[in-house]
Enzyme design. Sequence first.
Site, mmCIF file in Angstrom:
data_model
loop_
_atom_site.group_PDB
_atom_site.id
_atom_site.type_symbol
_atom_site.label_atom_id
_atom_site.label_comp_id
_atom_site.label_asym_id
_atom_site.label_seq_id
_atom_site.Cartn_x
_atom_site.Cartn_y
_atom_site.Cartn_z
ATOM 1 C CB ALA A 70 -1.058 -0.186 1.077
ATOM 2 C CG ASN A 150 -3.414 3.364 10.235
ATOM 3 O OD1 ASN A 150 -3.614 3.699 9.947
ATOM 4 N ND2 ASN A 150 -2.236 3.231 10.401
ATOM 5 C CD GLN A 178 -5.820 -1.481 8.883
ATOM 6 O OE1 GLN A 178 -5.900 -2.374 9.291
ATOM 7 N NE2 GLN A 178 -4.108 -1.020 8.911
ATOM 8 C CB SER A 198 -1.489 -3.998 1.933
ATOM 9 O OG SER A 198 -0.231 -4.583 2.334
ATOM 10 C CB ALA A 199 -1.620 -9.663 0.481
ATOM 11 C CG HIS A 200 1.543 -6.860 4.669
ATOM 12 N ND1 HIS A 200 1.385 -6.946 6.575
ATOM 13 C CD2 HIS A 200 1.691 -5.686 4.157
ATOM 14 C CE1 HIS A 200 2.138 -5.551 6.182
ATOM 15 N NE2 HIS A 200 2.120 -4.689 5.127
ATOM 16 C CB THR A 239 9.553 -9.542 -12.776
ATOM 17 O OG1 THR A 239 11.086 -9.921 -13.876
ATOM 18 C CG2 THR A 239 9.798 -11.659 -12.831
ATOM 19 C CB CYS A 319 4.541 3.292 9.827
ATOM 20 S SG CYS A 319 3.299 1.674 9.841
HETATM 21 C C1 LIG Z 1 -0.477 -0.941 6.886
HETATM 22 C C2 LIG Z 1 -0.701 0.491 6.228
HETATM 23 C C3 LIG Z 1 -0.469 1.273 5.188
HETATM 24 C C4 LIG Z 1 1.278 0.614 3.853
HETATM 25 O O1 LIG Z 1 1.331 -0.544 3.218
HETATM 26 P P1 LIG Z 1 2.493 -1.574 3.058
HETATM 27 O O2 LIG Z 1 2.018 -2.826 2.155
HETATM 28 O O3 LIG Z 1 3.138 -2.198 4.743
HETATM 29 O O4 LIG Z 1 3.293 -0.622 2.682
HETATM 30 C C5 LIG Z 1 -0.541 1.877 4.289
HETATM 31 N N1 LIG Z 1 -1.762 3.082 4.911
HETATM 32 C C6 LIG Z 1 -2.471 2.286 6.134
HETATM 33 C C7 LIG Z 1 -3.570 2.707 5.546
HETATM 34 C C8 LIG Z 1 -2.064 0.929 6.142
HETATM 35 O O5 LIG Z 1 -2.751 0.881 7.511
#
Ligand SMILES: *Cc1c(COP(=O)(O)O)cnc(C)c1O
Length: 384
Positions: A70, A150, A178, A198-200, A239, A319
């Site tokens: 993200a 977040n 989120q 974002s996947a994680h 890639t 972060c």
């Molecule tokens: C975790 C998060 C991000 C960053 O995502 P990454 O995939 O870790 O770079 C950005 N925005 C929000 C709201 C998030 O919670």
Amino acid sequence: MIYLDHNATTPLDPRVLDAMMPFLTDRFGNAASRHHSLGCDAATATETAREQVASTIGADPRESVWTSGATESDNLALQGVFGSPVYKKRHLITVATEHRAVLDTCEVLQRQGAQVTFLPVDTDGRLDLDRLVSAMTDETLLVSVMHANNETGVVHPIAEIGKRCRARGVLFHTDATQSFAKEPIDVNAMHIDLLSASAHKIHGPKGVGLLYVRRRDPRVRCQALLHGGGHERGLRSGTLNVPGIVGMGHAATLPFDTGIEALRDRLEQGLLTTLNRVQVNGGRARRLTTTTNLSFDGVDGATLMKRMPDLAVSSSSACTSALLQPSYVLGAMGCNEERTRGSVRFSLGRFNTVDEIDAAIAMVADAVTTLRQRGDDQRGVTRS
Ligand SMILES: *Cc1c(COP(=O)(O)O)cnc(C)c1O
């Protein structure tokens, strides 16, 4: 270890790992090498994943761009739109409580001559829609407002925001990291032009993300940040991370909330009834079902976390906590320094259990009581 820090990252769902595994072993082809079957297989797998993520947000698969996460999606959305020679307008509107990936990118754009308005929020983290509308000028190119915060889980009314942007001919980007695959999202009904995910954060792998870029009504023009081969329709060369992409696609299809809200409420109510002088940050706003951010009066969040080594929570955004500065999100909500320092974020995931929640309540109640007693003792000593 009881893990209640899912807004920072989530464990991989075993079903996602199963879907990824063949692409980490036998099916290792490069999705751009379509002149043999291994490459075709990889390409087909990434296209299936593209359909999976697109259908989660009501988009066309051709409108999704794979990224590294993200942070990159936010950078590509903001810098890409402002970098496009098609657009002449130079004003951007965002909110003081956005993720650093958006705020820091806004500062870069400011240094490049863009004008940025950072809208304030109320004491529950909510945005004033009338204020947003009056901030729009004939120079406004883009509005960037996150879907769910977040740190607090506060959800912004993105359908309402999208409607107002479209009416004024302003592009709308939302950081939905989120909320993606948790809250219902429809990019067309909500008039979203760009969306980051974002996947994680959804029990998928780290290092893979998505930027949705609208193709028509209006067609969004976006300049690439990475050059070299023209992958992803020229928007993001490099890639493709095939196993990661397959994982994100699969993660997006799994139902996220399986009773998480009941557990979150149990945790929140448990702590509010066991302890006095506890405040819910953003408590009057609509919030994500997974998140509660609590301030414990007279307690330092970092000290509290140290007393609970078996409980993984966060005293600010993961972060920013590396920088050891009090949360700017709670600061923007008008929390005083003490309330901000005493704040702890609890964020739940798919695999949390009732037993874990009950154990967490006991741990927190115990630690807060001890720290408050110690604080009272110390004040007693200095007074006498
Ligand atoms: C975790 C998060 C991000 C960053 O995502 P990454 O995939 O870790 O770079 C950005 N925005 C929000 C709201 C998030 O919670």
